[in-house]
Design an enzyme around this catalytic site. Structure first.
Site, PDB file in Angstrom:
ATOM      1  N   ASP A  46      29.175  49.224  84.505  1.00  0.00           N
ATOM      2  CA  ASP A  46      30.117  50.086  84.543  1.00  0.00           C
ATOM      3  C   ASP A  46      30.649  50.284  82.967  1.00  0.00           C
ATOM      4  O   ASP A  46      30.423  49.523  82.143  1.00  0.00           O
ATOM      5  CB  ASP A  46      31.377  49.694  85.357  1.00  0.00           C
ATOM      6  CG  ASP A  46      31.582  48.133  85.171  1.00  0.00           C
ATOM      7  OD1 ASP A  46      31.217  47.573  83.897  1.00  0.00           O
ATOM      8  OD2 ASP A  46      32.192  47.631  86.094  1.00  0.00           O
TER       9      ASP A  46
ATOM     10  N   ASN B  57      40.492  41.213  93.474  1.00  0.00           N
ATOM     11  CA  ASN B  57      40.671  42.117  94.961  1.00  0.00           C
ATOM     12  C   ASN B  57      39.429  42.324  95.745  1.00  0.00           C
ATOM     13  O   ASN B  57      39.337  43.216  96.219  1.00  0.00           O
ATOM     14  CB  ASN B  57      41.428  43.455  94.360  1.00  0.00           C
ATOM     15  CG  ASN B  57      40.461  44.327  93.657  1.00  0.00           C
ATOM     16  OD1 ASN B  57      39.502  43.749  93.066  1.00  0.00           O
ATOM     17  ND2 ASN B  57      40.805  45.719  93.233  1.00  0.00           N
TER      18      ASN B  57
ATOM     19  N   HIS C 119      36.614  43.516  94.092  1.00  0.00           N
ATOM     20  CA  HIS C 119      35.609  44.463  93.674  1.00  0.00           C
ATOM     21  C   HIS C 119      34.461  43.943  93.030  1.00  0.00           C
ATOM     22  O   HIS C 119      34.419  42.980  92.547  1.00  0.00           O
ATOM     23  CB  HIS C 119      36.295  45.614  92.881  1.00  0.00           C
ATOM     24  CG  HIS C 119      36.538  45.085  91.548  1.00  0.00           C
ATOM     25  ND1 HIS C 119      37.640  45.519  90.518  1.00  0.00           N
ATOM     26  CD2 HIS C 119      36.304  43.980  90.670  1.00  0.00           C
ATOM     27  CE1 HIS C 119      37.663  44.890  89.322  1.00  0.00           C
ATOM     28  NE2 HIS C 119      36.881  44.151  89.326  1.00  0.00           N
TER      29      HIS C 119
ATOM     30  N   GLU D  56      36.014  49.796  94.055  1.00  0.00           N
ATOM     31  CA  GLU D  56      37.398  49.117  94.296  1.00  0.00           C
ATOM     32  C   GLU D  56      37.652  49.185  95.937  1.00  0.00           C
ATOM     33  O   GLU D  56      37.044  50.092  96.185  1.00  0.00           O
ATOM     34  CB  GLU D  56      38.398  50.025  93.608  1.00  0.00           C
ATOM     35  CG  GLU D  56      38.382  49.913  92.054  1.00  0.00           C
ATOM     36  CD  GLU D  56      38.791  48.446  91.278  1.00  0.00           C
ATOM     37  OE1 GLU D  56      38.993  47.581  92.101  1.00  0.00           O
ATOM     38  OE2 GLU D  56      39.278  48.654  90.120  1.00  0.00           O
TER      39      GLU D  56
HETATM   40  P1  PGA Z   1      36.272  38.790  84.960  1.00  0.00           P
HETATM   41  O1  PGA Z   1      36.234  40.115  85.853  1.00  0.00           O
HETATM   42  O2  PGA Z   1      35.185  38.163  84.815  1.00  0.00           O
HETATM   43  O3  PGA Z   1      37.020  39.216  83.835  1.00  0.00           O
HETATM   44  O4  PGA Z   1      37.280  37.702  85.859  1.00  0.00           O
HETATM   45  C1  PGA Z   1      35.503  40.074  86.843  1.00  0.00           C
HETATM   46  C2  PGA Z   1      35.260  41.392  87.634  1.00  0.00           C
HETATM   47  O5  PGA Z   1      36.532  42.043  87.360  1.00  0.00           O
HETATM   48  O6  PGA Z   1      34.219  41.957  88.023  1.00  0.00           O
END
Ligand code: PGA
Length: 245
Positions: A67, A136, A138, A143
């Site tokens: 992404d 959350n 995702h 999302e």
């Molecule tokens: P993070 O993000 O590794 O910074 O916790 C993970 C994500 O949002 O996929």
């Protein structure tokens, strides 16, 4: 699902790097699906070390990033382009022509999304997909929502994600509100999936992702359908997961 529980962040990073290295060594033209965020940073560091110690060769590697934000340029210090080059791509011998990071800043996004999926298919599909998980639930920027998308698409970021990511931007108002992301379909089509989860703020997401139910309100729950999934997590991240069975 294969679960590897690590004692600390360094161990988690090493386990992840070893899995990626294995795929790179086994395949003549390995295709890596790569993630950003704070969780895989240690993994990239170890992969760079492995390259410097001549233990791994990225010459024939093709990579696809999950992404990218919309609304900030590739040169922005918080872009995933910048993240990937500063932590990984600039330090190994991957051919720049083989690096794919989705990017759309204009109104040709639909075409760019379609071309991204076509490029993944043309490369023969992803051999190993590395993923983090949002608090959350995702994966990539898929999302929680009433529906999820199979293919690469443009998406609005969830409020929780904007809040989580504000730690990188300083001010809430500077956090991008949209992103381009690979869809859940492309992620599930990867031959092998490795999900990294570190820390107690991921415990609830891991619990709801692997409780036997599949729901679009926890996109990571779709990973339960994958036949070659490895979860690498520390004890805090799996503290709410029933792993007795
Ligand atoms: P993070 O993000 O590794 O910074 O916790 C993970 C994500 O949002 O996929």
């Amino acid at each position: 699902m294969n679960i590897i529980i690590s004692n600390d962040y360094d161990e988690l990073s090493l386990e992840a790097a070893n899995l990626v290295a294995e795929i790179v060594k086994q395949n003549a033209y390995p295709v890596l699906g790569l993630a950003t965020g704070s969780t895989p940073e240690g993994m990239y560091k170890i992969l760079v070390e492995m390259y410097r110690n001549k233990k791994i060769d990225f010459r024939n590697v093709v990579s696809f990033n999950l992404d990218e934000y919309i609304g900030i340029s590739s040169g922005h210090p918080q872009s995933y382009y910048h993240y990937m080059f500063s932590r990984f791509y600039s330090h190994v011998n991957i051919n720049p022509d083989n690096i794919h990071i989705p990017n759309c800043q204009g109104n040709d996004c639909q075409v760019i999304c379609k071309m991204y999926d076509e490029a993944i298919n043309a490369a023969g599909g992803i051999d190993i997909q590395v993923l983090g998980i949002g608090s959350n639930g995702h994966i990539g920027f898929n999302e929680p929502s009433e529906k999820l998308y199979v293919n690469t698409h443009v998406t609005d970021l969830a409020e929780e994600t904007i809040k989580d990511n504000s730690r990188f931007f300083g001010k809430m108002k500077d956090v991008p509100r949209q992103a381009i992301t690979m869809g859940v379909g492309a992620i599930l089509k990867a031959k092998k999936v490795v999900l990294l989860a570190y820390g107690s703020n991921k415990a609830n997401a891991i619990r709801t992702a692997f409780n036997g139910e599949i729901t679009t309100s926890v996109p990571a729950s779709f990973l339960q359908l994958h036949s070659d999934l490895t979860l690498i997590a520390d004890r805090d991240a799996v503290s709410l997961l029933d792993i007795s069975g």
